[in-house]
Enzyme design. Structure first.
Site, short mmCIF file in Angstrom:
data_model
loop_
_atom_site.label_atom_id
_atom_site.label_comp_id
_atom_site.label_asym_id
_atom_site.label_seq_id
_atom_site.Cartn_x
_atom_site.Cartn_y
_atom_site.Cartn_z
N VAL A 40 0.91 -1.15 0.00
CA VAL A 40 0.00 0.00 0.00
C VAL A 40 0.95 1.20 0.00
O VAL A 40 1.51 1.55 1.04
CB VAL A 40 -0.95 0.01 1.22
CG1 VAL A 40 -1.79 1.28 1.24
CG2 VAL A 40 -1.85 -1.22 1.21
N PRO A 41 1.18 1.79 -1.17
CA PRO A 41 2.32 2.69 -1.37
C PRO A 41 2.16 4.09 -0.79
O PRO A 41 2.11 5.08 -1.52
CB PRO A 41 2.46 2.72 -2.89
CG PRO A 41 1.07 2.50 -3.39
CD PRO A 41 0.43 1.55 -2.40
N CYS A 42 2.14 4.19 0.52
CA CYS A 42 2.04 5.50 1.17
C CYS A 42 3.30 6.33 0.90
O CYS A 42 3.26 7.55 1.06
CB CYS A 42 1.78 5.34 2.65
SG CYS A 42 3.00 4.38 3.53
N HIS A 43 4.39 5.68 0.48
CA HIS A 43 5.60 6.44 0.17
C HIS A 43 5.40 7.34 -1.05
O HIS A 43 6.19 8.25 -1.27
CB HIS A 43 6.79 5.48 -0.05
CG HIS A 43 6.62 4.53 -1.18
ND1 HIS A 43 5.89 3.36 -1.05
CD2 HIS A 43 7.04 4.56 -2.47
CE1 HIS A 43 5.89 2.71 -2.21
NE2 HIS A 43 6.58 3.42 -3.09
#
Length: 188
Positions: free
Chosen positions: A152-155
């Site tokens: 889950v690419p919160c970056h």
């Protein structure tokens, strides 16, 4: 005064009906990767420097039934994530079993629509959810609550100024992840 961080952890434990069954580790260019899974999917993907600290963080956040034996799902996911971080393979679709509020779940779903090599500001993410840009802080808090790093690419979420703001696993790891994906930000 209420400690909201402690309350959030307690809420996560209370709503966690499926305990973590599998834990696996892998080496990566960004340090150690811990992958934890329930019988339904991945619950946590953590980045860190050593297994003991990662496991302690996991135990502080979730109900863990067993951590001694790695199962097929956790092992497969850990290998796939490590290969992704070495830029050897795309990240495959993995079954997920996240725990969060309905709002957090919505934010995480929108994060998953950001393609590799792209970013969005927290305000843009708020707008994609049909909220005003003033909801950017709430979106940022939901990103900070994401326990599934990388998958889950919160970056890929940035501040309104286009700068890196907060990342549970460290700003330098966030910068390295974005660079791996072809996003190069100036060092400021």
């Amino acid at each position: 005064m209420i400690n909201h961080d402690s309350q959030a952890r307690d809420d996560k434990r209370a709503t966690c009906v499926r305990p973590i069954q599998e834990v696996a580790y892998a080496d990566s260019p960004l340090g150690r990767v811990l992958v934890a899974a329930t019988d339904s999917g991945l619950r946590a993907v953590y980045l860190g420097d050593d297994d003991a600290s990662l496991l302690a963080t996991l135990h502080a956040s979730f109900s863990v039934a067993g951590t001694n034996a790695a199962g097929v799902l956790a092992e497969t996911a850990a290998s796939a994530i490590a290969a992704y971080l070495r830029n050897e393979a795309p990240l495959p679709a993995l079954p997920l079993d996240p725990i969060g509020t309905p709002f957090q779940q919505l934010v995480w779903q929108v994060l998953c629509t950001i393609p590799r090599g792209s970013t969005r500001t927290y305000g843009q993410l708020a707008q994609e959810l049909g909220l005003p840009t003033s909801a950017a802080r709430a979106v940022g808090r939901a990103c900070a609550s994401n326990s599934l790093a990388i998958v889950v690419p919160c970056h890929r979420a940035l501040g309104s100024d286009g700068r890196l703001h907060g990342f549970r696993w460290g700003i330098e790891r966030k910068r390295a992840l974005l660079a791996l994906e072809g996003v190069f930000l100036p060092l400021l």
